[in-house]
Design an enzyme around this catalytic site. Sequence first.
Site, PDB file in Angstrom:
ATOM      1  N   ARG A  60       0.837  -1.214   0.000  1.00  0.00           N
ATOM      2  CA  ARG A  60       0.000   0.000   0.000  1.00  0.00           C
ATOM      3  C   ARG A  60       0.869   1.261   0.000  1.00  0.00           C
ATOM      4  O   ARG A  60       0.548   2.250  -0.663  1.00  0.00           O
ATOM      5  CB  ARG A  60      -0.931   0.003   1.214  1.00  0.00           C
ATOM      6  CG  ARG A  60      -1.909   1.177   1.175  1.00  0.00           C
ATOM      7  CD  ARG A  60      -2.950   1.103   2.265  1.00  0.00           C
ATOM      8  NE  ARG A  60      -2.326   1.053   3.571  1.00  0.00           N
ATOM      9  CZ  ARG A  60      -2.974   0.714   4.698  1.00  0.00           C
ATOM     10  NH1 ARG A  60      -4.259   0.409   4.652  1.00  0.00           N
ATOM     11  NH2 ARG A  60      -2.349   0.693   5.851  1.00  0.00           N
ATOM     12  N   LYS A 112     -10.081  27.016   6.537  1.00  0.00           N
ATOM     13  CA  LYS A 112      -8.830  27.206   5.790  1.00  0.00           C
ATOM     14  C   LYS A 112      -7.764  26.264   6.338  1.00  0.00           C
ATOM     15  O   LYS A 112      -6.827  26.696   7.008  1.00  0.00           O
ATOM     16  CB  LYS A 112      -8.388  28.672   5.881  1.00  0.00           C
ATOM     17  CG  LYS A 112      -7.377  29.079   4.828  1.00  0.00           C
ATOM     18  CD  LYS A 112      -7.287  30.582   4.752  1.00  0.00           C
ATOM     19  CE  LYS A 112      -6.136  31.080   3.919  1.00  0.00           C
ATOM     20  NZ  LYS A 112      -6.207  30.694   2.515  1.00  0.00           N
TER      21      LYS A 112
END
Length: 288
Positions: free
Chosen positions: A52, A147
């Site tokens: 992975r 943000k």
Amino acid sequence: MDRTVYLNGAWVAEGEAKVSIFDRGFLFADAIYEVTAVIQGKLVDYPGHVARLKRSLGALGIAMPVAEEVLLELHKQIARRNGVEDGLIYLQISRGVQDRDFVFPETMEPTFVMFTQKKKVLDNPKWKTGLSVKTVAEGRWSDRQIKTVQLLYSSLRKTEANREGYDDVLFVENGHITEASSANFHIVTQEGVLVTRDLSNALLHGITRGSILHLAREAELVVEERAFTPQEAKSASEAFVTSATSFVTPVVRLDGEKIGTGETGPVSGKLLEIYIREQLAAGIPVAS
Ligand code: PDD
């Protein structure tokens, strides 16, 4: 805690291990990681974790920092050096260090760290009692009004677009434009109406956007805050992005098609001029 950790080819005391604040893992979440368990001195499912890891690195175009034999040796060594018979081995690889920019070069020196956590993995009380859980909305990542530095997707798409000769991308969701990679996007219709996406969790609530809309209304422009399609943007008389780094910057082509005349337009030019004038007059002096 007095662990020995691995940092870019060296064994370091955990308190001495430092990564640059300009690391793209820190600034853009441009990094991948794996966690492998150790039980009674055995690495659990190690081949699966390496496979992975390679897929994740491949997907981001980050080079494997060490050969596979070395990686296995590092897992063994870090467990031995820290006396971990039972616990976890965490590894993280970021794209590396660069002055902050959404666009990254083709080759960079990755940052590679590993550390251990001692844990009685085989002594888990929840195996007896079970877990209590609750449902929440799937939202990874749909809170774009925050943000956050979770900027990996934006950075990847902007870099890809740059390599194809575009300056930026516009994200489209359910057929409607949300915003650009790091700026808000606005159009001016053929009737002279300034159309901009309404505020929601679909986009960042740009500070520049707010100021520009205020100035536009003061200048008696009609402003509509609503969703619009790429087709509507292509039929606009002009378009522009706003952000703290670009102020008001015209967008003249979308997917290869001209917006309006394909030249910069008067409305964005005027708004840029008013914005700079206003900020030069009202901005807070740093020298006081
Ligand atoms: N980005 N939308 C996104 C996704 C942004 O990242 C930004 C700003 C904006 C514009 O917001 P503001 O007007 O407050 O700058 C909209 C900054 C400039 C950056 O990441 O460099």
